[in-house]
Write a protein that holds these residues in place. Structure first.
Motif, PDB file in Angstrom:
ATOM      1  N   VAL A 124       0.855  -1.183   0.000  1.00  0.00           N
ATOM      2  CA  VAL A 124       0.000   0.000   0.000  1.00  0.00           C
ATOM      3  C   VAL A 124       0.896   1.241   0.000  1.00  0.00           C
ATOM      4  CG1 VAL A 124      -1.769   1.274   1.267  1.00  0.00           C
ATOM      5  CG2 VAL A 124      -1.805  -1.229   1.258  1.00  0.00           C
ATOM      6  N   PRO A 125       0.657   2.218  -0.896  1.00  0.00           N
ATOM      7  CA  PRO A 125       1.512   3.410  -0.944  1.00  0.00           C
ATOM      8  C   PRO A 125       1.454   4.201   0.358  1.00  0.00           C
ATOM      9  CG  PRO A 125      -0.459   3.696  -2.296  1.00  0.00           C
ATOM     10  CD  PRO A 125      -0.431   2.263  -1.904  1.00  0.00           C
ATOM     11  N   VAL A 126       2.627   4.636   0.837  1.00  0.00           N
ATOM     12  CA  VAL A 126       2.743   5.331   2.117  1.00  0.00           C
ATOM     13  C   VAL A 126       3.454   6.668   1.900  1.00  0.00           C
ATOM     14  CG1 VAL A 126       3.765   5.226   4.419  1.00  0.00           C
ATOM     15  CG2 VAL A 126       2.777   3.166   3.409  1.00  0.00           C
ATOM     16  N   VAL A 127       3.038   7.714   2.622  1.00  0.00           N
ATOM     17  CA  VAL A 127       3.655   9.033   2.521  1.00  0.00           C
ATOM     18  C   VAL A 127       5.113   8.944   2.964  1.00  0.00           C
ATOM     19  CG1 VAL A 127       3.589  11.416   3.353  1.00  0.00           C
ATOM     20  CG2 VAL A 127       1.463  10.167   2.984  1.00  0.00           C
ATOM     21  N   PRO A 128       6.050   9.542   2.209  1.00  0.00           N
ATOM     22  CA  PRO A 128       7.457   9.522   2.617  1.00  0.00           C
ATOM     23  C   PRO A 128       7.649  10.158   3.991  1.00  0.00           C
ATOM     24  CG  PRO A 128       7.224  10.324   0.370  1.00  0.00           C
ATOM     25  CD  PRO A 128       5.845  10.247   0.935  1.00  0.00           C
ATOM     26  N   GLY A 129       8.484   9.502   4.828  1.00  0.00           N
ATOM     27  CA  GLY A 129       8.715  10.048   6.157  1.00  0.00           C
ATOM     28  C   GLY A 129       9.566   9.143   7.009  1.00  0.00           C
ATOM     29  N   TYR A 130       9.746   9.522   8.266  1.00  0.00           N
ATOM     30  CA  TYR A 130      10.480   8.700   9.230  1.00  0.00           C
ATOM     31  C   TYR A 130       9.498   8.179  10.267  1.00  0.00           C
ATOM     32  CZ  TYR A 130      13.489   7.124  12.956  1.00  0.00           C
ATOM     33  OH  TYR A 130      14.087   6.349  13.919  1.00  0.00           O
ATOM     34  N   HIS A 131       9.453   6.833  10.412  1.00  0.00           N
ATOM     35  CA  HIS A 131       8.495   6.199  11.319  1.00  0.00           C
ATOM     36  C   HIS A 131       9.202   5.321  12.340  1.00  0.00           C
ATOM     37  CE1 HIS A 131       6.495   6.322   7.165  1.00  0.00           C
ATOM     38  NE2 HIS A 131       6.112   7.405   7.814  1.00  0.00           N
ATOM     39  N   GLY A 132      10.498   5.593  12.594  1.00  0.00           N
ATOM     40  CA  GLY A 132      11.300   4.719  13.445  1.00  0.00           C
ATOM     41  C   GLY A 132      11.243   5.053  14.922  1.00  0.00           C
ATOM     42  N   ASP A 133      12.111   4.360  15.688  1.00  0.00           N
ATOM     43  CA  ASP A 133      12.097   4.458  17.150  1.00  0.00           C
ATOM     44  C   ASP A 133      12.953   5.592  17.702  1.00  0.00           C
ATOM     45  OD1 ASP A 133      10.431   2.222  17.348  1.00  0.00           O
ATOM     46  OD2 ASP A 133      12.137   0.838  17.312  1.00  0.00           O
ATOM     47  N   ASN A 134      13.882   6.106  16.925  1.00  0.00           N
ATOM     48  CA  ASN A 134      14.769   7.157  17.418  1.00  0.00           C
ATOM     49  C   ASN A 134      13.983   8.459  17.583  1.00  0.00           C
ATOM     50  OD1 ASN A 134      16.775   9.092  17.903  1.00  0.00           O
ATOM     51  ND2 ASN A 134      18.252   8.058  16.566  1.00  0.00           N
ATOM     52  N   GLN A 135      13.832   8.892  18.831  1.00  0.00           N
ATOM     53  CA  GLN A 135      13.031  10.074  19.122  1.00  0.00           C
ATOM     54  C   GLN A 135      13.878  11.270  19.563  1.00  0.00           C
ATOM     55  OE1 GLN A 135       9.249  10.232  19.047  1.00  0.00           O
ATOM     56  NE2 GLN A 135       9.990   8.723  17.564  1.00  0.00           N
ATOM     57  N   HIS A 136      15.167  11.186  19.348  1.00  0.00           N
ATOM     58  CA  HIS A 136      16.025  12.295  19.733  1.00  0.00           C
ATOM     59  C   HIS A 136      15.728  13.505  18.847  1.00  0.00           C
ATOM     60  CE1 HIS A 136      19.668  14.670  20.462  1.00  0.00           C
ATOM     61  NE2 HIS A 136      19.779  13.988  21.593  1.00  0.00           N
ATOM     62  N   ALA A 137      15.634  14.671  19.463  1.00  0.00           N
ATOM     63  CA  ALA A 137      15.225  15.875  18.736  1.00  0.00           C
ATOM     64  C   ALA A 137      16.152  16.188  17.566  1.00  0.00           C
ATOM     65  CB  ALA A 137      15.162  17.064  19.692  1.00  0.00           C
TER      66      ALA A 137
END
Length: 674
Positions: free
Chosen positions: A128-141
């Motif tokens: 399914v096509p997904v919007v480009p982005g970051y969806h990972g676990d690293n939450q450092h600002a």
């Protein structure tokens, strides 16, 4: 089929579920907090059980309190509605463990789609096509800032958990990213108990289009077509419609198939919504949409789907939860006409849609208007409190075509009467008649782009001021006549027959505060009419006459034009409802020298009760007009309070975490200009 159903929710969705359940012969059980002891949904249910204090965290969000109510009431099934615990996998598991039927998807499906980052990864694997982005676990600002640079501005920061626009921020400038990230994380943590976010590309002219899916426990799944939810403010939906304007049939088919595939991939059961974002810059196309998230529950906007398909989705939910097959196969699902829904909120559009609280002094819908449905969560006389979402209810119109539905809804809204808290009723009516909206030229930036037309902030209409004068003159006349009737003294001033109100020709200046401004109008009785000076800028007088019945319905003639309005007393004034808009008139006593505007007090005050989440002001600091000074949270939304003028901060009277009442002084300023 189970026989008893507990609704673990409140407001309009609880009332709506109760009505279908009752029609199906089920016993309905409500739950309530202390703030909702006399609420509409409590009155509608067969039984109701207290679950705790007013704050949602101490009542509607307490799993153990809901389960205890189930045990005490003997409930066999639980419907979570939407919001609160509806997408809480732990709650679904707890219900199952307690031997209760959970009217919703299995906990595994909620987990699979409950976190936006994991859901996007799952959809990518499913093709399914997904919007480009970051969806990972690293939450450092710093890392998230780097990802935003890689994706390219503008970007959208979104809470990993939850929905409804909470924890969501659009960022256009890299210099603002760190500040907006902190705000989004703080709001997400408050709303969902999870501060994690994802960062994705912001589509320039996005259309928010979602597909209603339904699946049973026998492997069947269908799409009930799409809804367009593009008209939003603060990333929260305000107006929804079905089907989507300008939707090509091949795109409808492609989106429906993708949504059904997503539901089957996670073993879904019950009602769900797969949300997509579409690029509207060159029109809707079958290859121009991307997956955003899946809401594993019934949606607020489900009535428009019910209108175009003729199906009761709550009944479908209850039957599927009881183990039955879906009522219809995909090729049997009808699609008839067009439906539009608006959300009526207690909020002030003129003040950036800031939530409003207070008693609903008037809440009346026009009678005898077919093809319009109202789903209300409150009644006239109820209070809108700071503790919950400010939605009063929903109004839905259905017609053979989109234009018929829009015109029907606008006519209904213009005749509706709501007074007490500020509401978005006039804004909704204006949107229904806006030329671009009627033409289907919409995207998620529509409201911001046309805000001046939808929320006019100019001078008050002279005819409306004339109606306000008529109300006060009639009120004074009634007061004087009543006083005269009570007087037994022939020489009492109340017995005099030469009063200007009762037939004299003396002029008087009436003073009102309307829309935050003081208005002074000279009024001279002329027979049965009043000549009003100072209404129009060009100096022309207005001649008006009026009568008002015992229910506050005003019938007036203003410069030869017959008008009707409703008058609702409030404090030392009244609210005038005309053409769907409620305008408050505060009567200024000529002897009252203490009437001043907030701007004259040298202080910033809390616009409503809430919690202080951040203090940016410092004593002695020079601040410019528009500078952010305090961030407060009220009714589940963050609001930044800004300086109204160039000033010097004298004193900061609040700290982070403080609970404040409406009108409380937060910051004071030194006298004179900065």
């Amino acid at each position: 089929m189970f026989k008893t159903l507990l609704i673990a929710n409140r407001g309009e969705i609880a009332v709506r579920i109760i009505r279908t359940a009752r029609r199906m012969g089920l016993k309905t059980i409500a739950v309530y907090s202390d703030a909702d002891a006399n609420a509409y949904h409590v009155a509608e249910a067969d039984e109701a059980y207290r679950i705790g204090p007013a704050p949602a965290a101490e009542s509607y969000l307490r799993v153990e309190a809901i389960l205890d109510a189930c045990a005490r009431s003997g409930a066999e099934a639980v419907h979570p509605g939407y919001g609160f615990l509806s997408e809480n996998a732990g709650f679904a598991e707890a219900c199952e463990k307690a031997g209760l039927v959970f009217v919703g998807p299995p906990a595994s499906a909620i987990k699979a789609m409950g976190l936006k980052d994991a859901a996007k990864a799952l959809m990518e694997k499913a093709g399914v096509p997904v919007v480009p982005g970051y969806h990972g676990d690293n939450q450092h600002a710093d890392f998230l800032g780097e990802q935003a640079e890689r994706i390219g501005y503008p970007v959208l920061i979104k809470a990993v958990a939850g929905g409804g626009g909470k924890g969501m921020r659009r960022v256009d400038d890299p210099a603002d990213f760190a500040k907006e990230l902190k705000s989004a994380q703080r709001e997400a943590g408050s709303a969902f108990g999870d501060e994690r976010v994802l960062v994705e590309k912001y589509v320039a002219r996005p259309r928010h289009i979602e597909i209603q899916v339904f699946a049973d426990s026998h492997g069947n799944a269908v799409s009930l077509y799409e809804r367009d939810c593009s008209l939003q403010r603060r990333h929260q939906k305000v107006i929804e419609e079905a089907p989507a304007p300008g939707m090509p049939e091949e795109m409808r088919k492609a989106m429906g198939e993708a949504a059904v595939a997503a539901a089957k991939a996670i073993g879904y059961r019950g009602a769900g919504t797969v949300e997509f974002i579409a690029d509207a810059s060159q029109g809707l196309k079958a290859d121009g949409f991307w997956f955003m998230e899946m809401n594993t529950r019934l949606q607020v906007e489900h009535p428009v789907t019910e209108a175009i398909t003729g199906q009761d989705l709550v009944e479908w939910q209850l039957r599927v939860a009881a183990g039955e097959h879906l009522p219809l196969a995909q090729d049997e699902v009808p699609l008839k006409g067009h439906a539009v829904e608006v959300r009526l909120y207690a909020e002030d559009p003129a003040k950036k849609f800031f939530p409003s609280t207070g008693q609903l002094l008037r809440l009346r819908a026009p009678a005898n208007m077919p093809h319009v449905r109202t789903d209300m969560g409150v009644r006239e006389g109820d209070d809108v409190t700071m503790f919950y979402d400010p939605m009063i209810g929903k109004i839905i119109a259905h017609g053979e075509t989109r234009l018929v539905a829009l015109r029907t809804l606008r006519g209904f809204l213009s005749r509706m009467e709501v007074a007490g808290p500020k509401t978005n009723l006039a804004f909704l009516a204006a949107a229904m008649g806006h030329e671009a909206f009627m033409a289907g030229d919409i995207d998620t930036g529509f409201i911001d782009r046309h805000l001046d037309a939808l929320v006019p902030t100019g001078a008050v209409d002279p005819r409306l001021l004339a109606l306000g004068v008529a109300v006060q003159m009639l009120m004074r006349k009634v007061e004087l006549e009543q006083a005269q009737e009570k007087s037994d003294e022939p020489h009492s001033p109340w017995a005099a027959s030469d009063s200007w109100v009762l037939g004299g020709s003396r002029s008087e200046v009436l003073r009102f505060i309307v829309a935050g401004e003081e208005v002074s109008l000279k009024v001279t009785p002329e027979g049965e009419c009043w000549r009003i000076s100072g209404v129009r800028d060009e100096g022309e007088d207005i001649v008006a006459s009026a009568i008002m019945n015992g229910d506050g319905v005003l019938t007036a003639t203003v410069d030869g034009v017959r008008l009707t309005a409703s008058c609702v007393p409030k404090g030392r004034g009244f609210i005038l409802i005309h053409d769907g808009a409620a305008t408050e008139f505060e009567i200024v006593d000529p002897m009252d020298v203490d009437v001043v505007s907030d701007a004259d007090t040298g202080a910033m005050k809390a616009p409503m009760p809430g919690k202080i989440v951040q203090v940016l002001a410092e004593p002695g600091a020079k601040v410019r007009k528009g500078a952010a000074l305090v961030v407060m949270e009220a009714m589940k939304m963050e609001q930044t309070l800004v300086a109204g003028a160039d000033s010097i901060v004298a004193e900061v009277r609040v700290g982070e975490g403080d609970q404040v009442e409406g009108g409380a002084v937060l910051v004071t300023f030194e006298e004179g200009e900065a």
